[in-house]
Design a protein around this motif. Sequence first.
Motif, mmCIF file in Angstrom:
data_model
loop_
_atom_site.group_PDB
_atom_site.id
_atom_site.type_symbol
_atom_site.label_atom_id
_atom_site.label_comp_id
_atom_site.label_asym_id
_atom_site.label_seq_id
_atom_site.Cartn_x
_atom_site.Cartn_y
_atom_site.Cartn_z
ATOM 1 N N VAL A 9 0.867 -1.228 -0.175
ATOM 2 C CA VAL A 9 0.128 0.145 -0.035
ATOM 3 C C VAL A 9 0.820 1.237 0.033
ATOM 4 O O VAL A 9 1.837 1.411 0.866
ATOM 5 C CB VAL A 9 -0.961 0.062 1.149
ATOM 6 N N PRO A 10 0.611 2.055 -0.909
ATOM 7 C CA PRO A 10 1.640 3.331 -1.133
ATOM 8 C C PRO A 10 1.367 4.240 0.344
ATOM 9 O O PRO A 10 0.461 4.708 0.340
ATOM 10 C CB PRO A 10 1.151 4.097 -2.114
ATOM 11 N N VAL A 14 -1.709 6.679 2.177
ATOM 12 C CA VAL A 14 -2.411 6.446 3.520
ATOM 13 C C VAL A 14 -2.126 7.734 4.280
ATOM 14 O O VAL A 14 -3.136 8.211 5.250
ATOM 15 C CB VAL A 14 -1.440 5.206 4.317
ATOM 16 N N ALA A 17 -4.754 10.042 3.386
ATOM 17 C CA ALA A 17 -6.007 9.721 3.936
ATOM 18 C C ALA A 17 -6.127 10.016 5.224
ATOM 19 O O ALA A 17 -7.159 10.336 5.986
ATOM 20 C CB ALA A 17 -6.473 8.002 3.630
ATOM 21 N N ARG A 21 -8.986 12.495 6.995
ATOM 22 C CA ARG A 21 -9.742 11.977 8.188
ATOM 23 C C ARG A 21 -9.660 13.211 9.251
ATOM 24 O O ARG A 21 -10.932 13.562 9.912
ATOM 25 C CB ARG A 21 -9.375 10.533 8.740
ATOM 26 N N ILE A 24 -11.572 16.075 8.300
ATOM 27 C CA ILE A 24 -13.050 15.892 8.221
ATOM 28 C C ILE A 24 -13.614 16.064 9.795
ATOM 29 O O ILE A 24 -14.432 16.705 10.022
ATOM 30 C CB ILE A 24 -13.666 14.653 7.815
ATOM 31 N N ARG A 25 -12.853 15.246 10.872
ATOM 32 C CA ARG A 25 -13.259 15.454 12.181
ATOM 33 C C ARG A 25 -13.367 16.770 12.717
ATOM 34 O O ARG A 25 -14.106 17.306 13.496
ATOM 35 C CB ARG A 25 -12.312 14.614 12.948
ATOM 36 N N LEU A 101 -6.996 0.520 12.025
ATOM 37 C CA LEU A 101 -5.885 1.082 11.258
ATOM 38 C C LEU A 101 -4.580 -0.006 11.410
ATOM 39 O O LEU A 101 -4.056 -0.015 10.294
ATOM 40 C CB LEU A 101 -5.461 2.525 11.719
ATOM 41 N N ALA A 104 -4.636 -3.183 8.917
ATOM 42 C CA ALA A 104 -4.323 -2.998 7.463
ATOM 43 C C ALA A 104 -2.945 -3.286 7.012
ATOM 44 O O ALA A 104 -2.242 -2.758 8.031
ATOM 45 C CB ALA A 104 -4.755 -1.416 7.353
ATOM 46 N N THR A 106 -0.451 -1.672 6.289
ATOM 47 C CA THR A 106 0.147 -0.331 5.839
ATOM 48 C C THR A 106 1.191 -0.270 6.880
ATOM 49 O O THR A 106 1.466 -0.855 7.653
ATOM 50 C CB THR A 106 -0.878 0.820 6.130
ATOM 51 N N LEU A 111 0.941 5.574 9.002
ATOM 52 C CA LEU A 111 -0.362 6.045 9.880
ATOM 53 C C LEU A 111 0.179 7.096 10.848
ATOM 54 O O LEU A 111 -0.516 8.011 11.050
ATOM 55 C CB LEU A 111 -0.529 4.687 10.766
ATOM 56 N N LEU B 91 -17.780 10.068 14.076
ATOM 57 C CA LEU B 91 -17.705 11.307 13.316
ATOM 58 C C LEU B 91 -17.743 11.127 11.597
ATOM 59 O O LEU B 91 -17.988 12.073 11.181
ATOM 60 C CB LEU B 91 -16.542 12.344 13.905
ATOM 61 N N MET B 92 -17.073 10.209 11.373
ATOM 62 C CA MET B 92 -17.219 10.104 9.846
ATOM 63 C C MET B 92 -18.666 9.139 9.436
ATOM 64 O O MET B 92 -19.179 8.594 10.207
ATOM 65 C CB MET B 92 -16.049 9.024 9.643
ATOM 66 N N VAL B 103 -8.345 2.708 0.720
ATOM 67 C CA VAL B 103 -7.010 3.443 0.770
ATOM 68 C C VAL B 103 -6.196 2.631 1.477
ATOM 69 O O VAL B 103 -5.068 2.144 1.247
ATOM 70 C CB VAL B 103 -6.848 4.791 1.495
ATOM 71 N N LEU B 104 -6.416 2.330 3.152
ATOM 72 C CA LEU B 104 -5.569 1.385 3.712
ATOM 73 C C LEU B 104 -5.086 -0.107 3.060
ATOM 74 O O LEU B 104 -4.256 -0.353 3.737
ATOM 75 C CB LEU B 104 -6.184 0.939 5.094
ATOM 76 N N HIS B 105 -6.083 -0.357 2.271
ATOM 77 C CA HIS B 105 -5.771 -1.764 1.719
ATOM 78 C C HIS B 105 -5.149 -1.636 0.219
ATOM 79 O O HIS B 105 -5.312 -2.451 -0.560
ATOM 80 C CB HIS B 105 -6.994 -2.655 1.736
#
Lengths: 263, 314
Positions: A9-10, A14, A17, A21, A24-25, A101, A104, A106, A111, B91-92, B103-105
Amino acid sequence: MSSFDSPQVPSFAVVFAGIQRGLIRLQRIPSLILPAVLMPIFFVVAFSGSFASIVELEGYETDKAVNWMTAWAVMQGAAFSGMGAGGLAGTDLENGFFDRLRVAPTRPMALIGGLVGYCVCRALIPITAVLIVAFAFLNADMPGGLLGVVMVYLSGVGMSVVMSFLVLGIVFTFKTLKSLAIAQIIMFSSMFLSVGQAPIQAIEGWLHHVAAVNPITNVIRMCRQGFLGEVTWATTQPGLIALLGMMLGTGIWARIRYKKVDA
Amino acid sequence: MSNPIEVTELSRSFGNLRAVDSINLTVTSGEVFGFLGPNGAGKSTAVRMLTTLLKPTSGSARVAGFDVVGDPSAVRKKIGVALQDAAIDPLMTGNELLRLQCVLHGLPKRSSLKRCGDLLERVGLTAAGDRRVGTYSGGMRRRLDLALSLVHEPEVLFLDEPTTGLDPTSRMALWEEVRNLNKDLGTTVFLTTQYLEEADQLAERIAIIDDGKIVREGSPASLKSAVGAPTLRVDVSENDLPLARKAMSHFGEERPARRNRIAIGLVSGTTGITDVLKALDDAGVEIHHVELDEPSLDDVFADATGRRLEGGQV
């Protein structure tokens, strides 16, 4: 049936993303950023007014207290923003989302990078807010020009990265949001034991010695230089070295403590 | 091809507590395997080791052909995990979390969008996809959690107490989804549960864990038949307990039962119940309640441990 044969996974995806996230929160709970914005604004307003005459002392190198205090407030706001990484990781650890998380495929640093990147974005808000208040309402000067402003952002962003790593290491160790209190103590003590409020000449006793060797002193000087005069390499270089050194040290700390989550 | 899950002498200690104690397991491809046990038996600890979230103290485990300690990244690519309590960021939105999971995968963005839509449809959350998860019911969260664990089409799916806290309707809906997954996609499912009915309904094979040790393993039918005789339970007053115990002892071995109740494995089968009732009557025992049950997984558990499972019938 077969799994998607996804390559490794690049990490940048991550990281991005993770940043997304966090933002967004932040958008959904704006109060998450309020303390990091209001506190430095309060600092710069209150300290510039209360200590207006302090610049008459030797070492301040400016005729306005706001020119001295703005950099201090920027650093406070940036460092506070860095706490956000620990806040988010602590929340995820407590509610179990962090396991999702971790399970996954990654890299851990991806992370961690997402959390730190989120805090860098967060830090831009108080830095900008403090600069707006300082220039628009407190009549601050920037003889260092655009380069001086760049130094402010560079120092602030750097400090938020350092604090993010530091706080993440602490939260990974204790696996609870409550450990943010420890992080705050470390953050405040390291920030206050520097030239944040007063020039090194004005600091006496053991505080003088601590402030002289505290790497944050160099970062604050780098941040402040544009408010006091021209931006110089002689002031910038020690600040950059201090930042890079602290980033490396705290980054390794965060990565090592991440393993503690597995324990 | 190796089995999707192979566990050898796997143990995990926390200080002096041995949460999982030298367990051995093999789960075959396409199987729904139930891991049954009471709270604190070691189910979740075992799952956390098999899903690479926790390092074993000793022993080894291979999942989807890879060692969980030696090659955790390869294991993570092949497994889907829905952990206890549906750990989801409230919250999501459902869509945002699914995209994050893609994305994580490492799923390509273009195929991710379609995959997210398909999965939401599969778990019946299409209409709620753009709502924050904080507004979801417990059942919806579980279904989203299941969808999240499926984005990369895992070979092995770990479900850690997937229906704990759900109402009966949501529970049955989730069971149906697990059955469909197994049937349609051939996904190997490793399911932990403390619910007897859940294990009975879903699992082709079961391992019962207690105090970190596997105490029974086999298909639900074989485990139940191994317990043998049906259980006769008779409720009597406290004063009559010695008399009732004595009278019933001629008809089978006593089994664990709650207060003021005597349970025996009725050797003569269901036809022997009248003889027992007559013996109790002759002994002057006042009977309050009588039950006759074919062996259940709870009986299997009781037979193996001398205790009843929490929530199980006694």
